[in-house]
Design a protein around this motif. Structure first.
Motif, PDB file in Angstrom:
ATOM      1  N   TYR A   1       1.097   0.410 -59.867  1.00 44.56           N
ATOM      2  CA  TYR A   1       2.067   1.488 -60.031  1.00 44.56           C
ATOM      3  C   TYR A   1       2.725   1.398 -61.412  1.00 44.56           C
ATOM      4  CZ  TYR A   1       6.203   4.354 -59.098  1.00 44.56           C
ATOM      5  OH  TYR A   1       7.184   5.314 -59.163  1.00 44.56           O
ATOM      6  N   PRO A   2       2.976   2.519 -62.093  1.00 43.19           N
ATOM      7  CA  PRO A   2       2.760   3.896 -61.630  1.00 43.19           C
ATOM      8  C   PRO A   2       1.411   4.504 -61.997  1.00 43.19           C
ATOM      9  CG  PRO A   2       4.043   3.916 -63.637  1.00 43.19           C
ATOM     10  CD  PRO A   2       3.804   2.452 -63.314  1.00 43.19           C
ATOM     11  N   ASP A   3       0.676   3.892 -62.928  1.00 43.83           N
ATOM     12  CA  ASP A   3      -0.543   4.523 -63.443  1.00 43.83           C
ATOM     13  C   ASP A   3      -1.830   4.021 -62.797  1.00 43.83           C
ATOM     14  OD1 ASP A   3       0.905   6.084 -65.284  1.00 43.83           O
ATOM     15  OD2 ASP A   3       1.030   4.383 -66.664  1.00 43.83           O
ATOM     16  N   PHE A   4      -1.776   2.851 -62.142  1.00 43.54           N
ATOM     17  CA  PHE A   4      -2.955   2.273 -61.482  1.00 43.54           C
ATOM     18  C   PHE A   4      -4.155   2.241 -62.445  1.00 43.54           C
ATOM     19  CE2 PHE A   4      -0.328   3.851 -58.006  1.00 43.54           C
ATOM     20  CZ  PHE A   4      -0.319   2.769 -57.150  1.00 43.54           C
ATOM     21  N   THR A   5      -3.901   1.739 -63.634  1.00 39.31           N
ATOM     22  CA  THR A   5      -4.887   1.809 -64.713  1.00 39.31           C
ATOM     23  C   THR A   5      -6.213   1.163 -64.353  1.00 39.31           C
ATOM     24  OG1 THR A   5      -3.052   1.725 -66.281  1.00 39.31           O
ATOM     25  CG2 THR A   5      -5.257   1.310 -67.152  1.00 39.31           C
ATOM     26  N   ALA A   6      -6.175  -0.063 -63.858  1.00 40.60           N
ATOM     27  CA  ALA A   6      -7.421  -0.800 -63.612  1.00 40.60           C
ATOM     28  C   ALA A   6      -8.260  -0.183 -62.511  1.00 40.60           C
ATOM     29  CB  ALA A   6      -7.101  -2.257 -63.275  1.00 40.60           C
TER      30      ALA A   6
ATOM     31  N   SER B   1      -4.529  -9.146 -54.396  1.00 38.79           N
ATOM     32  CA  SER B   1      -4.170  -8.398 -53.192  1.00 38.79           C
ATOM     33  C   SER B   1      -3.618  -9.353 -52.135  1.00 38.79           C
ATOM     34  CB  SER B   1      -5.368  -7.615 -52.644  1.00 38.79           C
ATOM     35  OG  SER B   1      -6.488  -8.444 -52.475  1.00 38.79           O
ATOM     36  N   HIS B   2      -2.679  -8.859 -51.359  1.00 31.94           N
ATOM     37  CA  HIS B   2      -1.900  -9.712 -50.456  1.00 31.94           C
ATOM     38  C   HIS B   2      -2.716 -10.186 -49.263  1.00 31.94           C
ATOM     39  CE1 HIS B   2       1.422 -11.034 -47.860  1.00 31.94           C
ATOM     40  NE2 HIS B   2       2.122 -11.115 -48.974  1.00 31.94           N
ATOM     41  N   ALA B   3      -2.369 -11.374 -48.779  1.00 29.49           N
ATOM     42  CA  ALA B   3      -3.051 -11.969 -47.628  1.00 29.49           C
ATOM     43  C   ALA B   3      -2.926 -11.113 -46.373  1.00 29.49           C
ATOM     44  CB  ALA B   3      -2.485 -13.363 -47.366  1.00 29.49           C
TER      45      ALA B   3
ATOM     46  N   SER C   1       0.347  -2.336 -54.730  1.00 33.19           N
ATOM     47  CA  SER C   1       0.874  -1.283 -55.602  1.00 33.19           C
ATOM     48  C   SER C   1       1.598  -1.855 -56.817  1.00 33.19           C
ATOM     49  CB  SER C   1       1.820  -0.370 -54.825  1.00 33.19           C
ATOM     50  OG  SER C   1       2.962  -1.086 -54.367  1.00 33.19           O
ATOM     51  N   ILE C   2       2.342  -2.940 -56.633  1.00 36.18           N
ATOM     52  CA  ILE C   2       3.139  -3.495 -57.716  1.00 36.18           C
ATOM     53  C   ILE C   2       2.406  -4.662 -58.357  1.00 36.18           C
ATOM     54  CG2 ILE C   2       5.334  -4.540 -58.365  1.00 36.18           C
ATOM     55  CD1 ILE C   2       5.546  -1.609 -57.467  1.00 36.18           C
ATOM     56  N   ASP C   3       2.100  -4.515 -59.623  1.00 37.68           N
ATOM     57  CA  ASP C   3       1.383  -5.533 -60.389  1.00 37.68           C
ATOM     58  C   ASP C   3       2.055  -5.625 -61.749  1.00 37.68           C
ATOM     59  OD1 ASP C   3      -0.309  -7.093 -61.875  1.00 37.68           O
ATOM     60  OD2 ASP C   3      -2.142  -6.042 -61.313  1.00 37.68           O
ATOM     61  N   VAL C   4       2.737  -6.737 -62.004  1.00 36.97           N
ATOM     62  CA  VAL C   4       3.499  -6.859 -63.249  1.00 36.97           C
ATOM     63  C   VAL C   4       2.606  -6.926 -64.480  1.00 36.97           C
ATOM     64  CG1 VAL C   4       5.499  -7.934 -62.188  1.00 36.97           C
ATOM     65  CG2 VAL C   4       3.628  -9.371 -63.015  1.00 36.97           C
TER      66      VAL C   4
ATOM     67  N   LEU D   1       7.549  -4.944 -65.101  1.00 38.64           N
ATOM     68  CA  LEU D   1       7.336  -3.508 -65.200  1.00 38.64           C
ATOM     69  C   LEU D   1       8.651  -2.855 -65.580  1.00 38.64           C
ATOM     70  CD1 LEU D   1       5.270  -2.826 -61.942  1.00 38.64           C
ATOM     71  CD2 LEU D   1       4.398  -3.101 -64.257  1.00 38.64           C
ATOM     72  N   ASP D   2       8.585  -1.849 -66.397  1.00 38.52           N
ATOM     73  CA  ASP D   2       9.793  -1.147 -66.820  1.00 38.52           C
ATOM     74  C   ASP D   2      10.557  -0.619 -65.609  1.00 38.52           C
ATOM     75  OD1 ASP D   2      11.580  -0.099 -68.722  1.00 38.52           O
ATOM     76  OD2 ASP D   2      10.644   1.881 -68.513  1.00 38.52           O
ATOM     77  N   THR D   3      11.823  -0.947 -65.523  1.00 41.13           N
ATOM     78  CA  THR D   3      12.770  -0.568 -64.466  1.00 41.13           C
ATOM     79  C   THR D   3      12.585  -1.327 -63.165  1.00 41.13           C
ATOM     80  OG1 THR D   3      11.579   1.275 -63.394  1.00 41.13           O
ATOM     81  CG2 THR D   3      12.804   1.788 -65.418  1.00 41.13           C
ATOM     82  N   TYR D   4      11.529  -2.165 -63.035  1.00 38.26           N
ATOM     83  CA  TYR D   4      11.334  -2.899 -61.788  1.00 38.26           C
ATOM     84  C   TYR D   4      12.100  -4.224 -61.846  1.00 38.26           C
ATOM     85  CZ  TYR D   4       9.125  -4.414 -57.495  1.00 38.26           C
ATOM     86  OH  TYR D   4       8.917  -4.823 -56.195  1.00 38.26           O
TER      87      TYR D   4
END
Length: 346
Positions: free
Chosen positions: A158-163, A111-113, A150-153, A285-288
């Motif tokens: 995103y998009p599923d927020f699996t963890a 997570s960002h500073a 939100s963006i985690d390679v 990530l696909d399309t990112y």
């Protein structure tokens, strides 16, 4: 190595008289060097001036703030929105306002500073985060607030927020930093708000920079009307100079430009992936448009062949080296094919 340049790096950058193709930074739509976007920004500068130094609480208020905040609420499907001068300030307003005895702050890995309040630190992994949140709920009445990007390679966001789905989200206030998502992903660049809403957390708050996807110096917070009102009623909000009205007006008026650039960006990303012999050695990530790798020798090889990427220790000098390739809407077909050719050779 640090490179000093005297102009904004677009698809290329000049360093000590030598030209490099540039695949770094966060200008995903390539807006900062786009002529139509710059013309629109200059037009708004002439109307609104270069800066608005007064408080948002002042007795004279410029209507563009309300207009932009309504626009972002509709775009993202959030109830309400407020804007600030940067994404970092937006994150700190959320974190500091929620840092009370009624809440306990938890930070997801990476997570960002901008979200962090010392001495709190991100958890090393989601298992530790889940255990900590569940243990807190068993022995405390304060509400856990979980901060994530939100963006985690690696696939946790995103998009599923699996963890994050492992957490008892019905008992959690979820704060999502969508700085690398809004303007880039989602319908018309709406970002991750709608997908994050489907997690059914106790409450959802999204904060973000508007500089990466929309090319302007500003930040925003999205959430319920009640929560946004709480943020805007703070001394923090009233004492901070707001975002530039000229920049915010450009966001509202630039929708056609943004739409065109997102289409071009997706075309460039697809061309890049289709041109790679072994795309799986990159994390993405696909399309990112961002691609990560750990082998620093690749960055050196690219530099020797007149290509610069993002390559530095992030978020601080003690952190691991970040190697990041960014495809933007500003890149031309020949740029992308050349980059792919080099990666195929190494």
């Amino acid at each position: 190595m640090i490179y000093s340049v005297d102009a904004y790096p677009g698809r290329s950058v000049s360093v000590n008289g030598k030209s490099y193709l540039y695949f770094g930074g966060t200008s995903y739509l390539g807006l900062q060097t786009d002529e139509a976007f710059k013309e629109l920004f200059v037009k708004n500068l002439k109307r609104y001036g270069t800066n608005y130094g007064a408080s948002r609480k002042a007795n004279v208020q410029i209507s563009i703030f309300d207009e932009v905040e309504a626009y972002l609420s509709i775009l993202t499907t959030s109830q309400s929105c407020t804007t600030l001068s940067s994404g970092y300030l937006a994150g700190q307003l959320v974190a500091q306002t929620l840092n009370t005895n009624d809440h306990e702050l938890f930070y997801a890995p990476e997570s960002h500073a901008a979200l962090q309040i010392a001495p709190k630190q991100p958890y090393a992994n989601y298992n530790d985060l889940e255990q900590a949140v569940r243990a807190h709920l068993k022995r405390n009445k304060s509400i856990p607030v979980v901060f994530i990007d939100s963006i985690d390679v690696l696939g946790s966001g995103y998009p599923d927020f699996t963890a994050i789905r492992r957490l008892p989200l019905e008992d959690v206030i979820l704060v999502v930093d969508d700085s690398h998502g809004i303007g880039v992903v989602g319908n018309k660049g709406a970002g991750s708000y709608t997908r994050a809403k489907q997690l059914n957390a106790r409450e959802l708050i999204v904060c973000c920079s508007l500089g990466k996807g929309f090319g302007i110096q500003a930040g925003a917070i999205l959430g319920t009307k009640k929560r946004i009102q709480q943020f805007t009623n703070t001394d923090f909000f009233g004492g901070a100079s707001p975002a530039s009205p000229a920049a915010l007006a450009t966001l509202v008026q630039g929708e056609t430009i943004f739409d065109e650039k997102r289409i071009l960006l997706q075309s460039n990303v697809r061309l890049f992936l289709d041109s790679l012999k072994n795309p799986k050695r990159l994390h993405y990530l696909d399309t990112y448009p961002a691609f990560y790798f750990s082998d620093s020798q690749i960055a050196s090889f690219l530099e020797k062949n007149n290509v610069l990427i993002t390559n530095f220790n992030y978020p601080n000098t003690a952190s691991p080296l970040m190697n990041r390739i960014v495809i933007s809407a500003a890149h031309e077909k020949e740029d992308i094919l050349y980059l792919a050719e080099l990666l195929n050779l190494h």
